[in-house]
Design an enzyme around this catalytic site. Structure first.
Site, mmCIF file in Angstrom:
data_model
loop_
_atom_site.group_PDB
_atom_site.id
_atom_site.type_symbol
_atom_site.label_atom_id
_atom_site.label_comp_id
_atom_site.label_asym_id
_atom_site.label_seq_id
_atom_site.Cartn_x
_atom_site.Cartn_y
_atom_site.Cartn_z
ATOM 1 N N CYS A 2 -92.273 -23.836 50.746
ATOM 2 C CA CYS A 2 -92.407 -24.895 49.751
ATOM 3 C C CYS A 2 -91.514 -24.537 48.575
ATOM 4 O O CYS A 2 -90.974 -23.433 48.508
ATOM 5 C CB CYS A 2 -93.838 -24.994 49.246
ATOM 6 S SG CYS A 2 -95.009 -25.492 50.524
ATOM 7 N N GLY A 28 -88.884 -28.107 51.689
ATOM 8 C CA GLY A 28 -90.052 -28.838 52.168
ATOM 9 C C GLY A 28 -89.812 -30.324 52.066
ATOM 10 O O GLY A 28 -89.327 -30.794 51.033
ATOM 11 N N ASN A 101 -96.258 -21.569 46.628
ATOM 12 C CA ASN A 101 -95.381 -21.390 47.791
ATOM 13 C C ASN A 101 -95.794 -20.103 48.479
ATOM 14 O O ASN A 101 -95.809 -19.034 47.865
ATOM 15 C CB ASN A 101 -93.913 -21.281 47.328
ATOM 16 C CG ASN A 101 -92.962 -20.833 48.427
ATOM 17 O OD1 ASN A 101 -91.952 -20.203 48.139
ATOM 18 N ND2 ASN A 101 -93.264 -21.144 49.671
ATOM 19 N N THR A 303 -76.613 -24.914 57.982
ATOM 20 C CA THR A 303 -76.797 -23.587 57.409
ATOM 21 C C THR A 303 -75.824 -22.546 57.959
ATOM 22 O O THR A 303 -75.458 -21.599 57.256
ATOM 23 C CB THR A 303 -78.277 -23.145 57.590
ATOM 24 O OG1 THR A 303 -79.080 -24.117 56.935
ATOM 25 C CG2 THR A 303 -78.560 -21.796 56.976
ATOM 26 N N ASP A 365 -75.024 -20.273 65.241
ATOM 27 C CA ASP A 365 -76.130 -20.777 64.422
ATOM 28 C C ASP A 365 -76.719 -19.613 63.640
ATOM 29 O O ASP A 365 -76.545 -18.447 64.008
ATOM 30 C CB ASP A 365 -77.208 -21.462 65.282
ATOM 31 C CG ASP A 365 -77.904 -22.586 64.492
ATOM 32 O OD1 ASP A 365 -77.742 -22.635 63.253
ATOM 33 O OD2 ASP A 365 -78.604 -23.403 65.111
ATOM 34 N N ASP A 366 -77.433 -19.959 62.536
ATOM 35 C CA ASP A 366 -78.042 -18.887 61.735
ATOM 36 C C ASP A 366 -79.197 -18.256 62.486
ATOM 37 O O ASP A 366 -79.455 -17.062 62.362
ATOM 38 C CB ASP A 366 -78.527 -19.443 60.392
ATOM 39 C CG ASP A 366 -79.394 -20.677 60.558
ATOM 40 O OD1 ASP A 366 -78.848 -21.781 60.517
ATOM 41 O OD2 ASP A 366 -80.612 -20.529 60.763
HETATM 42 O O1 LIG Z 1 -84.230 -23.037 67.369
HETATM 43 P P1 LIG Z 1 -84.735 -24.143 66.490
HETATM 44 O O2 LIG Z 1 -86.215 -24.274 66.598
HETATM 45 O O3 LIG Z 1 -84.005 -25.422 66.715
HETATM 46 O O4 LIG Z 1 -84.514 -23.715 64.977
HETATM 47 C C1 LIG Z 1 -83.325 -23.193 64.465
HETATM 48 C C2 LIG Z 1 -82.434 -24.262 63.900
HETATM 49 O O5 LIG Z 1 -83.115 -25.006 62.861
HETATM 50 C C3 LIG Z 1 -82.429 -24.864 61.632
HETATM 51 O O6 LIG Z 1 -81.590 -25.990 61.363
HETATM 52 P P2 LIG Z 1 -82.043 -27.283 60.531
HETATM 53 O O7 LIG Z 1 -81.599 -28.487 61.244
HETATM 54 O O8 LIG Z 1 -83.487 -27.199 60.197
HETATM 55 O O9 LIG Z 1 -81.306 -27.182 59.114
HETATM 56 P P3 LIG Z 1 -79.781 -26.973 58.648
HETATM 57 O O10 LIG Z 1 -79.129 -28.329 58.649
HETATM 58 O O11 LIG Z 1 -79.920 -26.406 57.278
HETATM 59 O O12 LIG Z 1 -79.084 -26.033 59.553
HETATM 60 C C4 LIG Z 1 -81.587 -23.622 61.793
HETATM 61 O O13 LIG Z 1 -80.445 -23.659 60.949
HETATM 62 C C5 LIG Z 1 -81.199 -23.683 63.242
HETATM 63 O O14 LIG Z 1 -80.110 -24.555 63.428
HETATM 64 N N1 LIG Z 2 -94.787 -23.353 52.895
HETATM 65 C C1 LIG Z 2 -95.606 -23.171 51.894
HETATM 66 O O1 LIG Z 2 -95.325 -22.480 50.943
HETATM 67 C C2 LIG Z 2 -96.952 -23.847 52.053
HETATM 68 C C3 LIG Z 2 -97.932 -23.657 50.919
HETATM 69 C C4 LIG Z 2 -99.363 -23.863 51.388
HETATM 70 N N2 LIG Z 2 -99.751 -22.795 52.278
HETATM 71 C C5 LIG Z 2 -99.508 -25.229 52.060
HETATM 72 O O2 LIG Z 2 -99.616 -25.308 53.257
HETATM 73 O O3 LIG Z 2 -99.480 -26.211 51.365
HETATM 74 MG MG LIG Z 3 -79.400 -25.470 61.554
#
Ligand SMILES: O=P(O)(O)OC[C@H]1O[C@H](OP(=O)(O)OP(=O)(O)O)[C@H](O)[C@@H]1O
Ligand SMILES: NC(=O)CC[C@H](N)C(=O)O
Ligand SMILES: [Mg+2]
Length: 504
Positions: A2, A28, A101, A303, A365-366
């Site tokens: 969050c 979030g 958070n 990312t 990918d990250d």
């Molecule tokens: O294996 P998975 O469960 O798919 O999760 C990993 C992926 O999810 C995230 O991307 P996301 O689309 O959330 O955000 P981004 O645009 O910042 O990369 C992360 O960067 C990977 O690409």
């Molecule tokens: N990702 C978070 O920080 C979540 C905060 C809190 N545990 C909620 O579920 O609202």
């Molecule tokens: Mg991604």
């Protein structure tokens, strides 16, 4: 994850809180809320949705006052119901509103203790409402009609003793001011800044430094693990270490994925860390894949872009943005359900065939979490004509659930759980697959702050730094929050009696 913000100012804070939340939206996407204090009354607006959809002009008018806090939510406990959107409110003592958070790990014990011993009731399944009431209980221990900074620090000290887990928190107390504190391990980030105005100094706290930038506040420093900072309504600031044995153990996943690259967390630039991750992974690829014939390096936006560019430079291979990202689709990993996540990858990313046709491509990918993105993206690369598809993840294999504020509650939903690289490679359909080593990931971040000796790395190695997580806990968490049960709870969430009516 969050995002939280808080401002003690000399003029209306509603617009700055809104702007701060907007630049923290990547943390979030489920709900947003702001509480301000005007004439010793709380003004609240919170609802499910993105910041831009939750706050309309009429709500902004409602949010009068020179002091306030805000929250954007990615649920990790309870339900996605709007009744669990934050900030939360409790009326005693004085009137408190709180935004959090993180995630508390001794939820059950706290809930029982609060009701049976402290005689306080919480009306939702949110861990943050528990945290608010525990703070309230501890603030009520002093009978004084006006709390001193020492009273507030003593209360936070007692809160640290009662609760476990991850918490970066900001709270407003009517007639007093704003208090911000961070858990003794500093798992979740929290910074504060100030700005001089003709009427005196104003203060802001936020999950990430980008929020300070966006609101024209000058970064002062990170809130230390265990530390509490108290800003009075009339602009005085007090700070104190409130934990007995604080240790820096920031969450490494903030650097991998969560935080924005233009943020600096605990003196480590997120962008520079990602570039360093690319350097280290590039070195590993050069070492282990010297026989592979890679024509082009392609990131999976967004990312991984900074990481992939560095890998390409390292390997001296062209970097091409072969996937186009639809700017109107949010982050897929933090979406609430697997169905939605799956569908969104296709809506979000599309291949430019010319960059794939007849080529051996290295996709970067990250991280690979559930494998939702990698599996579909590899299919897309092949459909666009790629000859071979190699895949590199800048984070190591994610094999264990997270209990500190990332919604990965179920080991079975993690593609790397109980699997080795070859099995994962086969499942996502790559020709070859490589992961970053954990030592290299930690070293990448430590390059910029060697004083941080330890990171929270449980998703990679199953070591939970709060020392309170056992197999029984993880099984319970899995049963309560795996995909199926979450869908069920969320379906029933609307029937929860909502004391904090969403309103219009
Ligand atoms: O294996 P998975 O469960 O798919 O999760 C990993 C992926 O999810 C995230 O991307 P996301 O689309 O959330 O955000 P981004 O645009 O910042 O990369 C992360 O960067 C990977 O690409
Ligand atoms: N990702 C978070 O920080 C979540 C905060 C809190 N545990 C909620 O579920 O609202
Ligand atoms: Mg991604």
């Amino acid at each position: 994850m969050c995002g939280i913000v808080g401002i003690v100012g000399n003029s209306a804070v509603n617009q700055s809180l809104y702007d701060g939340l907007t630049v923290l939206q990547h943390r979030g996407q489920d709900a947003a809320g702001i509480v301000t204090i005007n004439d010793n009354m709380f003004r609240l607006r919170k609802a499910n949705g993105l910041v831009k959809d939750v706050f309309h002009t009429r709500h902004m008018h409602r949010l009068q006052g020179n002091i306030g806090i805000g929250h954007i939510r990615y649920p990790t406990a309870g339900t996605s119901s709007s009744s669990e959107a934050q900030p939360f409110y409790a009326n005693s003592p004085f009137g408190i509103a709180l935004a959090h958070n993180g995630n508390l790990t001794n939820f059950d014990e706290l809930k029982t203790w609060l009701f049976d011993t402290a005689r306080r009731h919480v009306n939702t399944t949110s861990d943050s409402e528990l945290l608010l009431n525990i703070l309230g209980h501890e603030l009520a221990q002093t009978q004084a009609l006006k709390l001193t900074p020492e009273d507030i620090f003593q209360a936070v000290n007692n809160v640290h003793k009662r609760i476990r887990g991850a918490y970066a928190t900001v709270a407003l107390i009517i007639g007093h001011g704003m208090v911000a504190f961070r858990d003794p391990n500093g798992i979740r980030p929290l910074v504060f800044g100030k700005r001089e105005t003709e009427h005196g100094v104003e203060y802001m706290v936020a999950s990430e430094s980008v929020a300070l930038d966006a609101c024209d506040f000058e970064f002062v420093r990170d809130v230390a693990p265990g530390e509490a900072i108290y800003f009075t309504e009339d602009g005085k600031m007090y700070s104190q270490q409130c934990a007995e044995a604080p240790t820096y153990s920031p969450c490494i996943f903030e650097f991998v994925y969560f935080a924005r690259p233009d943020s600096t967390i605990d003196k480590m630039s997120v962008y520079a860390t990602r570039v360093e991750m690319g350097k280290k992974l590039g070195e590993k690829i050069a070492r282990e894949w010297d026989d592979l014939d890679i024509d082009v390096v392609i990131p999976i936006p967004e990312t991984s872009c900074d990481i992939a560019l560095q890998i390409a430079q390292q390997l001296d291979i062209p970097y091409r943005q072969g996937f186009v990202k639809n700017r109107y689709i949010g982050r897929t990993f933090i979406m609430p359900g697997q169905e939605m996540r799956k569908k969104s990858v296709r809506q979000k990313l599309n291949a430019i065939s010319a960059e794939f046709k007849g080529k051996n491509v290295l996709l970067v990918d990250d991280s690979v979490v559930r494998g939702t993105t990698s599996e579909q993206i590899i299919e897309m690369a092949r459909a666009a004509g790629a000859k071979k598809v190699y895949f590199a993840s800048a984070a190591p294999e994610i094999r264990f659930p997270n209990v500190y504020g990332i919604d990965m509650p179920s080991a079975n939903e993690l593609i790397a759980h109980g699997r080795e690289v070859d099995d994962i490679c086969q499942l996502i359909g790559a020709d070859e697959l490589i992961f970053q080593d954990i030592e290299d990931l930690v070293a990448a971040a430590r390059t910029f702050n060697p004083e941080v000796k330890r990171f929270e790395t449980s998703v990679f190695n199953g070591k939970y730094i709060t020392n309170d997580i056992d197999q029984g806990y993880l099984e319970k968490l899995d049963a309560a929050r795996n995909n199926e049960s979450k869908e069920q709870t969320d379906k029933n969430a609307d029937s929860i009696i909502d004391l904090h009516n969403e309103g219009a």
